[in-house]
Structures are given as C-alpha cells and as structure tokens.
Design a protein around this motif. Structure first.
Motif, PDB file in Angstrom:
ATOM      1  N   LEU A 141       0.832  -1.212   0.000  1.00  0.00           N
ATOM      2  CA  LEU A 141       0.000   0.000   0.000  1.00  0.00           C
ATOM      3  C   LEU A 141       0.868   1.265   0.000  1.00  0.00           C
ATOM      4  O   LEU A 141       0.496   2.282  -0.564  1.00  0.00           O
ATOM      5  N   TYR A 166      -3.509   4.151   2.344  1.00  0.00           N
ATOM      6  CA  TYR A 166      -4.552   4.839   1.571  1.00  0.00           C
ATOM      7  C   TYR A 166      -5.853   4.656   2.337  1.00  0.00           C
ATOM      8  O   TYR A 166      -6.483   3.601   2.265  1.00  0.00           O
ATOM      9  N   ALA A 167      -6.249   5.679   3.097  1.00  0.00           N
ATOM     10  CA  ALA A 167      -7.389   5.539   4.009  1.00  0.00           C
ATOM     11  C   ALA A 167      -8.629   6.199   3.425  1.00  0.00           C
ATOM     12  O   ALA A 167      -8.901   7.375   3.675  1.00  0.00           O
ATOM     13  N   THR A 222     -11.855   3.966   2.562  1.00  0.00           N
ATOM     14  CA  THR A 222     -13.033   3.214   3.022  1.00  0.00           C
ATOM     15  C   THR A 222     -13.300   3.437   4.507  1.00  0.00           C
ATOM     16  O   THR A 222     -12.365   3.567   5.307  1.00  0.00           O
ATOM     17  N   HIS A 273     -19.112   3.076   4.727  1.00  0.00           N
ATOM     18  CA  HIS A 273     -19.105   3.285   3.274  1.00  0.00           C
ATOM     19  C   HIS A 273     -17.781   2.838   2.662  1.00  0.00           C
ATOM     20  O   HIS A 273     -16.709   3.173   3.162  1.00  0.00           O
ATOM     21  N   SER A 305     -18.006   1.335  -1.207  1.00  0.00           N
ATOM     22  CA  SER A 305     -18.347   1.552  -2.625  1.00  0.00           C
ATOM     23  C   SER A 305     -18.743   2.992  -2.887  1.00  0.00           C
ATOM     24  O   SER A 305     -18.314   3.601  -3.863  1.00  0.00           O
ATOM     25  N   PRO A 352      -8.209   0.012   5.426  1.00  0.00           N
ATOM     26  CA  PRO A 352      -6.952   0.376   4.782  1.00  0.00           C
ATOM     27  C   PRO A 352      -5.784  -0.505   5.195  1.00  0.00           C
ATOM     28  O   PRO A 352      -5.533  -0.708   6.385  1.00  0.00           O
ATOM     29  N   GLY A 353      -5.096  -1.050   4.191  1.00  0.00           N
ATOM     30  CA  GLY A 353      -3.958  -1.932   4.420  1.00  0.00           C
ATOM     31  C   GLY A 353      -2.771  -1.147   4.939  1.00  0.00           C
ATOM     32  O   GLY A 353      -2.506  -0.042   4.477  1.00  0.00           O
ATOM     33  N   TYR A 395      -4.032 -13.387   3.957  1.00  0.00           N
ATOM     34  CA  TYR A 395      -3.983 -11.936   4.007  1.00  0.00           C
ATOM     35  C   TYR A 395      -3.790 -11.436   5.438  1.00  0.00           C
ATOM     36  O   TYR A 395      -3.809 -10.248   5.715  1.00  0.00           O
ATOM     37  N   ASN A 434      -4.704  -4.660   8.084  1.00  0.00           N
ATOM     38  CA  ASN A 434      -5.813  -3.785   7.674  1.00  0.00           C
ATOM     39  C   ASN A 434      -6.356  -3.121   8.938  1.00  0.00           C
ATOM     40  O   ASN A 434      -6.591  -3.799   9.943  1.00  0.00           O
ATOM     41  N   TYR A 466     -11.726  -5.561  -3.113  1.00  0.00           N
ATOM     42  CA  TYR A 466     -10.949  -4.338  -2.934  1.00  0.00           C
ATOM     43  C   TYR A 466     -10.739  -3.624  -4.273  1.00  0.00           C
ATOM     44  O   TYR A 466     -10.879  -4.189  -5.327  1.00  0.00           O
ATOM     45  N   GLU A 467     -10.455  -2.363  -4.151  1.00  0.00           N
ATOM     46  CA  GLU A 467     -10.312  -1.497  -5.339  1.00  0.00           C
ATOM     47  C   GLU A 467     -11.607  -1.437  -6.112  1.00  0.00           C
ATOM     48  O   GLU A 467     -11.614  -1.138  -7.303  1.00  0.00           O
ATOM     49  N   ASP A 480     -15.833  -3.076  -5.515  1.00  0.00           N
ATOM     50  CA  ASP A 480     -16.625  -4.310  -5.606  1.00  0.00           C
ATOM     51  C   ASP A 480     -16.918  -4.578  -7.080  1.00  0.00           C
ATOM     52  O   ASP A 480     -17.261  -3.660  -7.835  1.00  0.00           O
ATOM     53  N   VAL A 527     -20.265  -3.384  -8.534  1.00  0.00           N
ATOM     54  CA  VAL A 527     -20.332  -1.914  -8.580  1.00  0.00           C
ATOM     55  C   VAL A 527     -19.522  -1.398  -9.763  1.00  0.00           C
ATOM     56  O   VAL A 527     -19.952  -0.486 -10.479  1.00  0.00           O
TER      57      VAL A 527
END
Ligand SMILES: CCCCCCCCCCCCCCCCC/C=C/C(=O)SCCNC(=O)CCNC(=O)[C@H](O)C(C)(C)COP(=O)(O)OP(=O)(O)OC[C@H]1O[C@@H](n2cnc3c(N)ncnc32)[C@H](O)[C@@H]1OP(=O)(O)O
Ligand SMILES: Cc1cc2nc3c(=O)[nH]c(=O)nc-3n(C[C@H](O)[C@H](O)[C@H](O)COP(=O)(O)OP(=O)(O)OC[C@H]3O[C@@H](n4cnc5c(N)ncnc54)[C@H](O)[C@@H]3O)c2cc1C
Length: 627
Positions: free
Chosen positions: A101, A135-136, A138, A142, A144, A176-177, A234, A239, A423-424, A426, A429
């Motif tokens: 990340l 990268y925060a 999500t 919320h 998507s 966020p990872g 993972y 996360n 991730y990145e 759905d 969506v």
C-alpha cells in the motif's frame, strides 16, 4: 528420486520454443532477465522462506512479515536494486504487506493528486521509507459509495489548518492496508468543508504516528480490524481501523492538484474533472489486472503439472494408469484456464498502455479518453479478478484431495487472492460503471459524437437504438442485464486484444501457433459458455454452436502435448509457486509424504490431550449414557 525430472517425457513433447515463450510471457528480453534474476535471488535466500506460514500464530505471522519487509528493503538498498528490480523483489517475496500500500497506493496518490510542491516535499520521504503511508478511504459505513464518506475536513482560516474529524462510528476508517500497526501517515479521504459549504471528497495527508516512538498522535485512535479469511493468507497485512478526534493539519496537506483552498479560505476547482480524485483507484485497478494473470498462471501451473503427474484408472494389463490430464473432462476444465492466463497477460499489457496514454493526455489537459479508461480499468478489473478467483478454486478441484492440502499452495493462493474481487471496487459496482458508460455511449449514437476505441463496434447497434428509441426502462430495473452486457463488452476487449497481440511480430519456433490455439480456446470457450445468448440473438445457428464444440475438442488435443511447456514458460521457481503438487520435477509423492511429518502435530506420536480426553473415553472412565 531427487534430481530426476519426472516430467521430462512431457517436456519432450513440446512443439514450440519454450525459451522464446518465456520472453513473450515476461513482455521483453529485459523484463525476462529482471524477473528471472530476482525470482532466483529470492528463492535462494532463506531469509525469504515462506513454507512455515500456515503454522504461525497471527502475531508471529505479522512479526515475520515485518522482518521480511525490512529484510527486503535492506536487500534492495545493499544491492542498489532499481525501482523495477525492487518491485519484482517485493512481488516474488509473495506476501501481502504494508509495503504494497505504501508503494502501490500512498505514493501513486501523491504523484497523481499532489501539486508539484507537495510531490517535492513528500515523495523523497516516501521513496526513502522515512515515512510509511497507507490509503485511508473506506469507512465502516461506506466503501463503494465514495461520495457517502463521512469523515470531515473543515478549514479553519484562523490557523490556516484543516480539522480532520470522525463524526460518527460509521465514519471510522476501516480496511486500509498497512494502517493497523505500521503506517506513520495516511492519505485520508474526507468531505471538504470551507466556510460552512461542502465541496465533496478530497485527499489529505495526515500523520498518524510519532516518527520517534511510533505511538499514535493526539486525536488518533488506530488499530488492526482483526483476523480475515483463511489462516496465513492476508493476515500478514494489518488492515486497520482509524478514528480522528479533531486532528489539525496544515492547509498544504490537502492534495491540491484537483481542487484548492487558499489561505483566505477560497475554494477553487481546477479545470480538471473532479473524478481525478479517484485517479489512484484507476491506477491500482490496471495493476490488479496484471496481478490476475500472475495469480491465475500460478494456479494453472500447479494444476497442469499435477494433472500430468497424477494417474488414475485406465491401467491396461498391469500397465501404468491414465494421466488425468488425458481425460477430456480434465482438459475442458483446465485448458480454458491456461488460455485465460495468457489472455489476461496480454490484456494487462494493453491496459498498462491505455493507462499510460490517458496519464500523458491528462498532463496536456486532454480528458477525452478518461471515461473509456475508467470503464476499461473498472470492467477488466472486475472480469479478470472474478475469473481468476473462480479459476484458482477450479484448479484446487482439478488436483483432487491433495489440492486441499496447504502444501499444494492452492488454499493460500485462493485465500490471498479472493479479496481482489472486492478491494479497489466491488466487482458488481464496477460493472455498473461500465454499464453506465455503455448506456451513455448508446444514448449518443446518431449524434455527431461517433464511438471510437473499445466502443467503436457500437455503431453497429445504432439501428437497434433507432427502432427502440423511446423504449427506456430504468437503469436500476435493467441493471442485471446491463451488468451482463458490461461483462460481454469486457470479454470482447480481451478477445480483441489477444487477436491484436497475434498480429505483432512474435519470434520463436511454434510460439505464435501456440498462442493462436490458446486465443481460439479462450474465444470458443466463451462462445460455448454463453451459446444461449448467441443463439437467442441469432448471432450463431445451432450448427455453428456444434462446430464450435467440435473445434474446442480439437484445440484441446492440440494443446495437450504442449501443456507442460506452456506453464514452464511462466518461469516460476518452486519457491514462488510454494506447491509440492506444482514442483518443477514432478516428484510429488515423496515430497508430500516428507512434508506431512514436518507438521507440528507430528512432533509427538501421542497427541497432547490424549491422556486428558481420549484415554478416559477409551477406558470407559467417562460415564456414558445407556446406549
Ligand atoms: C500468496 C499468493 C498471492 C498472489 C495474489 C496476488 C494478489 C496481490 C496480493 C496482495 C497485494 C496487496 C495489494 C492490494 C491493493 C489493493 C488494496 C485495496 C485498496 C482499496 O480497496 S482502496 C478503496 C477502493 N474503493 C473503491 O474502489 C470504491 C469504489 N467506488 C467508486 O469508485 C465510486 O464510488 C463510483 C465510481 C462507484 C461512483 O462514484 P461517484 O458517485 O462519484 O460517481 P458516479 O457514479 O455518480 O459517476 C459520475 C461520473 O464520474 C465518472 N467516474 C466515476 N469514477 C471515475 C473514475 N475513477 N475515473 C473517471 N471517471 C469516473 C462516471 O463514469 C460518471 O461519468 P458520467 O459521464 O457522468 O456518466
Ligand atoms: C482485503 C481488503 C483490503 C482493502 N484495502 C483497502 C485499502 O487499503 N484502502 C481502502 O480505502 N479500502 C480498502 N478496502 C476496502 C474496499 O475498497 C471495499 O471493501 C470495497 O470498495 C467494497 O466496498 P464495500 O465494502 O462498501 O462493499 P458494499 O458496497 O457494501 O458491497 C456489499 C454488496 O452491495 C452491493 N452494492 C453496493 N452498491 C451497489 C449498487 N449501487 N448497486 C448494486 N449493488 C450494490 C455490492 O455489489 C455487494 O454485493 C479493502 C478491502 C479488503 C477486503
């Protein structure tokens, strides 16, 4: 026996130059050299061993990941590896970690959404890893719906600062990872508020932890969100969850390439589309497509080699049983996945070009291809990750019971890979975004704006729209069908780009011929899978469908003698594959047997708990209900 190639007979069947195919798979002689050299460097260094992951506790696993990340960084610095070599090293270390990340999102976000001045300040710190970023975006409530994010960034003109705040529980940053235990800084996405007015979601650089003792700064509550799917997998990644309690940051820590706030408190929107705030997601989506070809090719390599090793039934007069790779059912499940791995490799190459092209155009304020780039990255990320996740699971099943062993490498590969469908973006969506793009294109048919690029074919539907214009049902009502249309659109792009690849100069005896066979398998397998749609729309006749089936069977027979060579062309080390079933020499059974005894459970012949629980049972010392 060790040292014997149990797949030599298969390799001798190859009808093409495998070394030339290795170059095609790598992308160029230079890319092959870097991949080959770095993969062997990692494989030969015990500091990067990974065969013990499934036996470690979460804390041991995570600490080991930190050790490896630090060791990788030391290796990069000591060997003065280039950025390309360093990225390859992190890839072959093959363990999701905070560095993914930091390098994969934090730095690209600053490069894509920061001003020149902000890049000059922050990128040197990030490149030297003097800060570690995440990268925060999500939140708990919320993911998507980016426009639904609740974190606020309120400008205070008195102090020329933004106040970053989590107003509700659901506004907590979540997922966020790298955030949970490692990141010192975040790109936090928040609703910009200036003078009491909202100006949408923007990115802000926020320091989370002290660079002295790593403790969370005032107003920062941060931690890990807990265990995720699968054991090792993972869970090497922290996360995180993050809450802001009126955290103040300087105004110049709002990423200001897209929008600006002056020291007087004036909000200014640059003359660039606000969607550039989403630019990092577009960048990562195109890298995820390349990831898909890597992950799928790993699974296919394992399943193909094992299918050639495994013999079951079919012995004639005491002779050897049949290799399961010779069963038509095994071929009909395995070879389309082999073809998909190559197809995704080439679409990943094309998407990388498309992204570089749109990035270059953006620098010249040419936004004409941005909608197509968004639709292609979103759609192809969705298509390739869904197919890859399903494909890895199919490869596990193709390996029978042994595919379910951790030592096959497939359970962990599946567990690490499946979140790529979420991730990145759905996957559904994202397909709805493609559907929106297609419907917008259709609505413009007949106007002066002619569809070009990946939607050029849509001029052919113009007549449909003219007779059907006016018959419009809600997008939401038709969304299921539109998502299917979006998938078909993306499949068309994959097939088209595979065909375009074959029109290039491809050196090496028999290499182009093999790729043509794989391209035909990919296309005809899709036609077979969706023949109902093709038949119901009159695109093909039942006779065409029958011919396609016959041709598929013939193509499987053409691939069969080359299958092992086609997966050898991926040039994966046994270390990277992490699979006894997929080992290069095919010497599976002795390795499976040996590995079993290394399991901690076999450290004692009598298991812990025997005397406490089992012996009383066996000796009827436990009162049993009257049977
Ligand atoms: C052991 C084995 C290992 C092997 C496996 C290897 C795998 C890798 C291992 C691990 C590596 C770890 C790396 C992992 C990296 C990923 C980590 C994850 C990160 C994240 O998840 S970050 C957060 C991601 N979040 C999202 O993607 C959110 C999705 N939602 C959105 O993008 C948006 O909300 C939206 C697009 C769905 C809707 O946005 P919005 O409401 O603002 O827009 P509208 O729908 O109203 O559309 C308005 C117009 O804007 C256009 N648009 C939308 N988005 C974009 C865009 N990105 N670019 C350009 N244009 C865009 C729309 O098309 C609309 O245009 P129109 O013309 O008006 O129609
Ligand atoms: C392993 C992992 C790593 C991650 N890393 C990061 C990271 O580093 N940084 C970060 O910011 N985020 C990260 N995320 C979060 C990730 O980006 C989100 O989970 C993802 O965007 C999906 O959003 P969501 O969770 O809100 O899903 P939701 O949108 O809640 O999805 C739930 C269901 O609702 C459906 N749905 C939603 N909206 C619609 C609609 N309009 N129409 C039809 N159906 C709809 C979806 O299709 C899905 O079936 C990570 C997630 C995972 C799993």
């Amino acid at each position: 026996m060790e040292g014997v190639d149990h797949l030599a007979h298969e390799r001798n069947k190859s009808e093409f130059d495998v070394d030339a195919m290795k170059i095609v798979w790598a992308g160029s002689p230079h890319a092959f050299d870097v991949s080959d050299r770095i993969s062997k460097l990692v494989a030969s260094d015990p500091g990067f061993r990974k065969d013990n992951r499934s036996t470690l506790s979460r804390k041991e696993l995570f600490k080991n990941t930190l050790r490896k990340a630090a060791y990788a960084w030391k290796t990069i610095v000591d060997l003065r590896l280039s950025e390309e070599e360093a990225a390859k090293l992190r890839f072959y270390v093959d363990e999701p970690a905070f560095t993914d990340l930091h390098w994969g999102m934090f730095i690209p976000a600053i490069k894509g959404q920061g001003t020149e001045e902000q890049q000059q300040k922050w990128l040197p710190l990030a490149y030297k890893m003097q800060i570690i970023g995440c990268y925060a975006q999500t939140e708990l409530g919320h993911g998507s719906n980016v426009q639904g994010l609740e974190t606020t960034a309120t400008f205070d003109p008195q102090t020329d600062e933004f106040i970053i705040h989590s107003p509700t529980l659901t506004s907590s940053k979540w997922w966020p990872g790298g955030l949970g235990k490692v990141a010192t800084h975040a790109i936090a996405y928040a609703r910009l508020i200036v003078g009491g007015r909202e100006h949408g979601v923007n990115g802000f650089i926020v320091q989370l932890r002290s660079l002295e003792d790593h403790s969370p700064l005032l107003g920062i509550t941060v931690g890990d969100i807990g265990m995720k799917f699968g054991n090792g997998a993972y869970n090497t990644m922290d996360n995180g969850v993050l809450r802001f309690d009126h955290v103040r940051i300087p105004r110049n820590q709002m990423l200001m390439r897209v929008s600006q706030v002056t020291c007087e408190g004036k909000y200014k929107q640059s003359d660039v589309p606000r969607q550039l705030v989403y630019g990092t997601m577009v960048y990562v989506r195109q890298t995820i497509v390349a990831d898909a070809s890597c992950a799928l090719s790993r699974a296919v390599c394992i399943a193909t080699r094992y299918s050639a090793v495994r013999r079951q039934f079919g012995s004639q007069n005491g002779g050897p049983e049949t290799q399961v790779i010779d069963y038509k059912t095994q071929q009909s499940r395995l070879f389309p996945l082999l073809a998909s791995a190559y197809a995704f490799r080439f679409i990943g190459e094309w998407l990388k070009w498309l992204y570089a092209d749109v990035t270059q155009r953006l620098q010249a304020n040419d936004f004409s291809t941005l909608p197509e780039a968004h639709a292609c990255t979103a759609g192809l990320k969705s298509l390739t990750t869904t197919a890859t996740a399903d494909g890895i699971e199919e490869c596990r099943k193709l390996c029978g019971g042994h595919g379910y062993l951790c030592s096959s490498g497939l359970p962990e590969l599946f567990a690490v890979y499946v979140p790529a469908c979420t991730y990145e973006g759905d996957n559904t969506v994202l397909l709805l975004q493609v559907a929106r793009f297609l419907m917008k294109t259709v609505s413009q048919l007949g106007s002066s704006k002619k569809p070009v690029g990946t939607i050029a074919y849509m001029t052919r539907v113009e007549h449909l729209m003219q007779c059907r214009c006016g018959v419009q049902r809600g997008f939401a009502e038709l969304s299921v069908d539109l998502v299917e249309a979006a998938v078909a659109h993306c499949q068309l792009i994959v097939v088209s780009k595979f065909i375009e690849k074959l029109q290039q100069e491809i050196p090496g005896k028999g290499v182009k011929q093999q790729l043509e066979v794989l391209c035909n398998i990919y296309a005809l397998f899709l036609l077979h899978k969706h023949q109902g749609d093709f038949l119901s729309t009159g695109c093909i006749t039942p006779k065409h469908a029958a011919l396609a089936n016959d041709e598929l069977r013939s193509l499987y027979s053409q691939v069969r003698p080359n299958a092992i060579a086609l997966v050898d062309a991926f040039n994966y080390t046994d270390h990277y594959l992490g699979s006894i079933l997929g080992c290069y020499d095919g010497n599976v059974y002795p390795k499976l047997y040996e590995a079993a005894w290394k399991d901690p459970l076999n450290e004692s012949v009598v298991p812990d708990g025997y005397h406490q629980y089992i012996r009383p049972l066996l000796k009827q010392e436990i009162r049993t209900a009257r049977l």
